[in-house]
Design a protein around this motif. Structure first.
Motif, PDB file in Angstrom:
ATOM      1  N   SER A 170     -10.937  28.694  51.994  1.00 29.95           N
ATOM      2  CA  SER A 170     -11.618  30.077  51.020  1.00 29.95           C
ATOM      3  C   SER A 170     -12.814  29.698  49.876  1.00 29.95           C
ATOM      4  N   LYS A 171     -12.513  28.667  49.642  1.00 29.02           N
ATOM      5  CA  LYS A 171     -12.684  28.096  47.510  1.00 29.02           C
ATOM      6  C   LYS A 171     -14.816  27.784  48.785  1.00 29.02           C
ATOM      7  N   THR A 172     -15.478  27.515  47.743  1.00 27.22           N
ATOM      8  CA  THR A 172     -16.768  27.335  49.046  1.00 27.22           C
ATOM      9  C   THR A 172     -16.325  24.964  48.137  1.00 27.22           C
ATOM     10  N   SER A 173     -17.276  25.053  49.391  1.00 23.33           N
ATOM     11  CA  SER A 173     -17.660  23.621  49.468  1.00 23.33           C
ATOM     12  C   SER A 173     -18.291  22.291  49.060  1.00 23.33           C
ATOM     13  N   ALA A 174     -18.461  22.885  47.768  1.00 26.98           N
ATOM     14  CA  ALA A 174     -18.765  22.721  47.288  1.00 26.98           C
ATOM     15  C   ALA A 174     -18.059  22.691  46.056  1.00 26.98           C
ATOM     16  N   PRO A 175     -17.974  20.747  44.816  1.00 25.62           N
ATOM     17  CA  PRO A 175     -16.661  20.938  44.422  1.00 25.62           C
ATOM     18  C   PRO A 175     -17.246  20.969  42.697  1.00 25.62           C
ATOM     19  N   GLU A 176     -16.222  21.663  42.069  1.00 22.52           N
ATOM     20  CA  GLU A 176     -16.422  21.880  40.885  1.00 22.52           C
ATOM     21  C   GLU A 176     -16.808  20.405  40.020  1.00 22.52           C
ATOM     22  N   ILE A 177     -17.558  20.603  39.000  1.00 28.28           N
ATOM     23  CA  ILE A 177     -18.089  19.252  38.480  1.00 28.28           C
ATOM     24  C   ILE A 177     -17.847  19.540  36.944  1.00 28.28           C
ATOM     25  N   LYS A 178     -17.337  18.755  36.547  1.00 30.58           N
ATOM     26  CA  LYS A 178     -16.668  18.868  34.999  1.00 30.58           C
ATOM     27  C   LYS A 178     -16.873  17.849  33.514  1.00 30.58           C
ATOM     28  N   ARG A 179     -17.206  18.071  32.550  1.00 32.79           N
ATOM     29  CA  ARG A 179     -17.435  17.156  31.858  1.00 32.79           C
ATOM     30  C   ARG A 179     -16.235  16.643  30.482  1.00 32.79           C
ATOM     31  N   ASP A 180     -15.925  15.281  30.412  1.00 32.20           N
ATOM     32  CA  ASP A 180     -15.020  14.686  29.896  1.00 32.20           C
ATOM     33  C   ASP A 180     -15.096  14.947  28.335  1.00 32.20           C
ATOM     34  N   GLU A 181     -14.641  14.764  26.922  1.00 30.45           N
ATOM     35  CA  GLU A 181     -14.967  14.977  25.930  1.00 30.45           C
ATOM     36  C   GLU A 181     -16.676  14.100  25.481  1.00 30.45           C
ATOM     37  N   ASN A 182     -16.380  12.477  25.733  1.00 28.73           N
ATOM     38  CA  ASN A 182     -18.178  11.704  26.022  1.00 28.73           C
ATOM     39  C   ASN A 182     -18.403  12.406  26.674  1.00 28.73           C
ATOM     40  N   GLY A 183     -18.751  13.524  27.407  1.00 31.79           N
ATOM     41  CA  GLY A 183     -19.688  14.134  28.558  1.00 31.79           C
ATOM     42  C   GLY A 183     -19.638  13.045  29.502  1.00 31.79           C
ATOM     43  N   LYS A 184     -19.280  12.986  30.221  1.00 37.09           N
ATOM     44  CA  LYS A 184     -19.249  12.076  31.377  1.00 37.09           C
ATOM     45  C   LYS A 184     -19.121  13.492  32.136  1.00 37.09           C
ATOM     46  N   GLU A 185     -19.821  12.814  33.807  1.00 39.13           N
ATOM     47  CA  GLU A 185     -18.847  14.214  34.762  1.00 39.13           C
ATOM     48  C   GLU A 185     -18.113  13.881  35.959  1.00 39.13           C
ATOM     49  N   TYR A 186     -17.119  14.108  36.290  1.00 36.08           N
ATOM     50  CA  TYR A 186     -16.413  14.032  36.854  1.00 36.08           C
ATOM     51  C   TYR A 186     -15.429  15.688  37.993  1.00 36.08           C
ATOM     52  N   ILE A 187     -14.973  14.662  38.362  1.00 32.17           N
ATOM     53  CA  ILE A 187     -14.689  15.966  39.923  1.00 32.17           C
ATOM     54  C   ILE A 187     -13.626  16.139  39.516  1.00 32.17           C
ATOM     55  N   PRO A 188     -12.625  17.040  39.188  1.00 28.54           N
ATOM     56  CA  PRO A 188     -11.075  16.910  39.015  1.00 28.54           C
ATOM     57  C   PRO A 188     -10.372  17.306  40.222  1.00 28.54           C
ATOM     58  N   LYS A 189      -9.179  16.307  40.771  1.00 33.48           N
ATOM     59  CA  LYS A 189      -8.203  15.898  41.676  1.00 33.48           C
ATOM     60  C   LYS A 189      -7.659  17.772  42.431  1.00 33.48           C
ATOM     61  N   PRO A 190      -8.384  17.968  43.707  1.00 32.95           N
ATOM     62  CA  PRO A 190      -7.786  19.162  44.271  1.00 32.95           C
ATOM     63  C   PRO A 190      -5.861  19.658  43.131  1.00 32.95           C
ATOM     64  N   SER A 191      -5.423  20.098  43.457  1.00 33.81           N
ATOM     65  CA  SER A 191      -3.974  20.442  42.698  1.00 33.81           C
ATOM     66  C   SER A 191      -3.127  20.186  43.698  1.00 33.81           C
TER      67      SER A 191
END
Length: 187
Positions: A160-181
């Motif tokens: 049901s979720k979108t197929s585009a993964p959610e992108i987040k940023r860490d404290e240093n500003g790097k982007e990453y994709i969190p792992k699904p639960s």
């Protein structure tokens, strides 16, 4: 000789003469009669050439017989000692055989007992391993069922979720994709 008599005259040492006198007195005879009887006995004893009598024949015969008797006694003593030693050796051999039989019996009993213990232990181990395998199979089946159930429940939400993964940023500003639960990492 037709009843003729022979006269013999001889001279002896004083010590031999004294012995003849004493011997004649013991048998209550004249010296001449005693000498005649002694000569007759000597000739009767040593009359044959096979007897091999000499002047000191009786003494040497007695001495040789004494030596032979002593040698025979020594031989008998040696034979007795040999028999006693042989008897002791046989007794020791018999005792050793009995000891060996006893040791063999103990070893056989120990080997039978050990074989029985090994067989019983092997059967117990096989039973324990079989139970452990059954338990692990049951646990694996339960975990598999739980994982399949969890996957079934989370799959519709994932779809049901979108197929585009959610992108987040860490404290240093790097982007990453969190792992699904629903994902887990095995180390």
């Amino acid at each position: 000789m037709n009843g003729d008599k022979m006269r013999i005259i001889f001279t002896v040492e004083d010590s031999l003469g004294q012995k003849i006198d004493e011997a004649a007195e013991k048998v209550n005879a004249k010296k001449s009669d005693w000498i005649r009887d002694a000569c007759i006995r000597y000739l009767e004893t040593c009359g044959s050439e096979a007897a091999g009598c000499t002047g000191d024949g009786n003494l040497s015969t007695v001495e040789s017989l004494k030596k032979e008797i002593t040698a025979l006694k020594d031989n008998i003593n040696v034979q007795i000692e040999l028999r006693e030693t042989f008897t002791k050796l046989i007794a020791e051999k018999d005792q050793r055989i009995e000891d060996l039989k006893e040791s063999i019996s103990r070893i056989e009993a120990m080997s039978v007992t050990t074989a029985d213990q090994i067989a019983a232990s092997k059967d117990e181990r096989i039973t324990d391993l079989t139970q452990m395998i059954d338990h692990l199979e049951a646990q694996a089946a339960a975990h598999s069922a739980a994982i399949q159930e969890a996957v079934k429940q989370s799959v519709p939400s994932i779809e049901s979720k979108t197929s585009a993964p959610e992108i987040k940023r860490d404290e240093n500003g790097k982007e990453y994709i969190p792992k699904p639960s629903w994902m887990f990492w095995v180390k």
